[in-house]
Structures are given as structure tokens and as C-alpha cells.
Scaffold this motif. Structure first.
Motif, mmCIF file in Angstrom:
data_model
loop_
_atom_site.group_PDB
_atom_site.id
_atom_site.type_symbol
_atom_site.label_atom_id
_atom_site.label_comp_id
_atom_site.label_asym_id
_atom_site.label_seq_id
_atom_site.Cartn_x
_atom_site.Cartn_y
_atom_site.Cartn_z
ATOM 1 N N VAL A 160 13.477 74.462 -40.070
ATOM 2 C CA VAL A 160 13.060 73.092 -40.376
ATOM 3 C C VAL A 160 13.560 72.190 -39.258
ATOM 4 O O VAL A 160 14.742 72.187 -38.925
ATOM 5 N N TYR A 161 12.636 71.432 -38.668
ATOM 6 C CA TYR A 161 12.981 70.536 -37.569
ATOM 7 C C TYR A 161 13.055 69.080 -38.006
ATOM 8 O O TYR A 161 13.511 68.226 -37.249
ATOM 9 N N GLY A 162 12.628 68.782 -39.204
ATOM 10 C CA GLY A 162 12.694 67.427 -39.724
ATOM 11 C C GLY A 162 11.826 67.301 -40.954
ATOM 12 O O GLY A 162 11.057 68.207 -41.280
ATOM 13 N N CYS A 163 11.994 66.211 -41.648
ATOM 14 C CA CYS A 163 11.180 65.910 -42.832
ATOM 15 C C CYS A 163 10.722 64.465 -42.741
ATOM 16 O O CYS A 163 11.350 63.642 -42.069
ATOM 17 N N VAL A 164 9.654 64.170 -43.444
ATOM 18 C CA VAL A 164 9.115 62.814 -43.486
ATOM 19 C C VAL A 164 9.110 62.345 -44.938
ATOM 20 O O VAL A 164 8.428 62.940 -45.778
ATOM 21 N N ALA A 165 9.903 61.317 -45.226
ATOM 22 C CA ALA A 165 9.852 60.668 -46.533
ATOM 23 C C ALA A 165 8.683 59.694 -46.503
ATOM 24 O O ALA A 165 8.486 58.976 -45.524
ATOM 25 N N LEU A 166 7.878 59.713 -47.572
ATOM 26 C CA LEU A 166 6.705 58.832 -47.664
ATOM 27 C C LEU A 166 6.682 58.128 -49.011
ATOM 28 O O LEU A 166 6.961 58.738 -50.045
ATOM 29 N N GLY A 167 6.332 56.863 -48.991
ATOM 30 C CA GLY A 167 6.191 56.112 -50.225
ATOM 31 C C GLY A 167 5.908 54.646 -49.918
ATOM 32 O O GLY A 167 5.900 54.227 -48.758
ATOM 33 N N TYR A 168 5.706 53.884 -50.964
ATOM 34 C CA TYR A 168 5.432 52.463 -50.795
ATOM 35 C C TYR A 168 6.756 51.712 -50.743
ATOM 36 O O TYR A 168 7.615 51.899 -51.610
ATOM 37 N N PRO A 169 6.948 50.883 -49.719
ATOM 38 C CA PRO A 169 8.225 50.178 -49.570
ATOM 39 C C PRO A 169 8.535 49.287 -50.776
ATOM 40 O O PRO A 169 7.653 48.622 -51.309
ATOM 41 N N ASP A 170 9.794 49.294 -51.184
ATOM 42 C CA ASP A 170 10.275 48.405 -52.230
ATOM 43 C C ASP A 170 10.416 47.024 -51.610
ATOM 44 O O ASP A 170 11.270 46.814 -50.735
ATOM 45 N N SER A 171 9.588 46.090 -52.033
ATOM 46 C CA SER A 171 9.555 44.757 -51.420
ATOM 47 C C SER A 171 10.839 43.956 -51.674
ATOM 48 O O SER A 171 11.082 42.956 -51.001
ATOM 49 N N LYS A 172 11.675 44.404 -52.614
ATOM 50 C CA LYS A 172 12.935 43.697 -52.888
ATOM 51 C C LYS A 172 13.996 43.983 -51.828
ATOM 52 O O LYS A 172 14.980 43.271 -51.730
ATOM 53 N N ILE A 173 13.779 45.045 -51.050
ATOM 54 C CA ILE A 173 14.736 45.424 -50.009
ATOM 55 C C ILE A 173 14.113 45.092 -48.649
ATOM 56 O O ILE A 173 13.095 45.672 -48.274
#
Length: 189
Positions: A160-173
Motif C-alpha cells: 500500500v502506497y497511500g489511501c484517499v479519504a473521500l467525503g463531503y466537507p463538514d462546513s462547520k470546520i
């Protein structure tokens, strides 16, 4: 300075470390994964593999196994993460893409880096947040981690050379602004 949609997309992308619970749509995930496959690869071998996980139980189990590997480390910082009740290496993103490759070619990691950047830029263009996740790269050979990721579909002969987290940004942060470091470019004419 010249600008266009691609350049603006590159400049707008940031690492997102806080996500809503909303899952990435199937068509968007497919578009992001397709973008990965269009990355350049050494000798055009394309020996990479992408394992996308959207099952929260599997993601939680993966995080626990990574923490277990960290707990065995000689590094006190990693041990602390390994024993933490709240540590989540993928920032609770609803989707994680594991990027792996055959480690037989010296450029395998560079090929994977190119695919990861393509996924980042595709995600940005679709309004999806992303972040590079390194922890699995350093723990993929731990026996408990290896057993689990192989069961998930990561080829047994891959690193494993890396991973990609994907999702919709939490607008509160708030997402940090990019500060471009000075004196990093030299042009020789």
C-alpha cells in the motif's frame, strides 16, 4: 498569470479532515476511480490496484487493526495513537480508497502518487473533499492488517502506497488557506 478551469481546480483543492456522514454517490466514486486509471505509469505497466471501501464496519475494523499495529511500534507517538480511543486514521470519511501496487518496480510508489493526485483533483471538481492517508502504507505488512486488507481485495503481493479519504466537507470546520512557500521555484534559461 494565465488561468483556466484546471488550474483553478488545482489551486482550490485542500486536504479535508472533517466530513459529513453523507456517502459519496456511486457515479461520483466511479468518476474519481476512473480519473485514477488515467494517471501516467512507468513503462505503462499500470500494475496498481484501487480498493474502495464504503462499508463503515469494515472501515472501523481497518482503523482498529492499524491502531493495533501502532500499539506494537517502538515509536512512542505511534503507540499513543494505537492506544487512543478516539484516533481515526481516515478522519471518519465515508469512503476510503486504498492505492496499492506491485513493489517490484522502483517507480511503483510514484505511479500511485500520480493516481492519488488525479483522485484529489477529480474529487475537488465534483465538490467532494479528500485527504491523503499514509497510515496503511506503514502498517500494511503487519500480519493482522495484511490479513484484513487482503480479504478486502488488496492483492496479496501489493504494498500500500497511500489511501484517499473521500467525503463531503463538514462546513462547520474551516479548511485552512494554502500558504505557498517562497523560493521553491528556480527557472534556468
Amino acid at each position: 498569470m494565465k488561468t483556466n478551469e484546471v488550474l483553478e481546480n488545482i489551486k482550490a483543492r485542500r486536504s479535508v479532515r472533517a466530513y459529513t456522514g453523507q456517502q459519496v454517490l456511486e457515479e461520483d466514486l466511479q468518476a474519481i476511480l476512473e480519473a485514477a486509471t488515467y494517471a501516467p505509469s512507468g513503462m505503462h505497466l499500470e500494475t496498481w490496484h484501487f480498493t474502495a471501501i464504503q462499508n463503515m464496519d469494515k472501515l472501523t475494523e481497518l482503523n482498529e487493526r492499524i491502531k493495533g499495529a501502532f500499539a506494537k511500534s517502538d515509536d512512542s507517538r505511534l503507540q499513543e495513537r494505537g492506544h487512543s480511543k478516539t484516533y481515526c486514521c481516515y478522519y471518519h470519511a465515508p469512503t476510503l480508497v486504498i492505492v496499492s501496487n506491485e513493489p517490484t518496480q522502483w517507480w511503483a510508489g510514484m505511479d500511485c502518487a500520480c493516481t492519488i493526485e488525479n483522485m484529489f483533483l477529480a474529487a475537488q471538481s465534483l465538490g467532494i473533499g479528500s485527504c491523503w492517508i499514509n497510515q496503511l502504507g506503514t502498517t500494511c505488512d503487519d500480519p493482522e492488517v495484511r490479513e484484513f486488507i487482503t480479504a478486502l481485495g488488496v492483492p496479496a503481493n501489493h504494498k500500500v502506497y497511500g489511501c484517499v479519504a473521500l467525503g463531503y466537507p463538514d462546513s462547520k470546520i474551516p479548511i485552512k488557506e494554502k500558504k505557498v512557500k517562497a523560493n521553491t521555484i528556480t527557472i534556468v534559461r
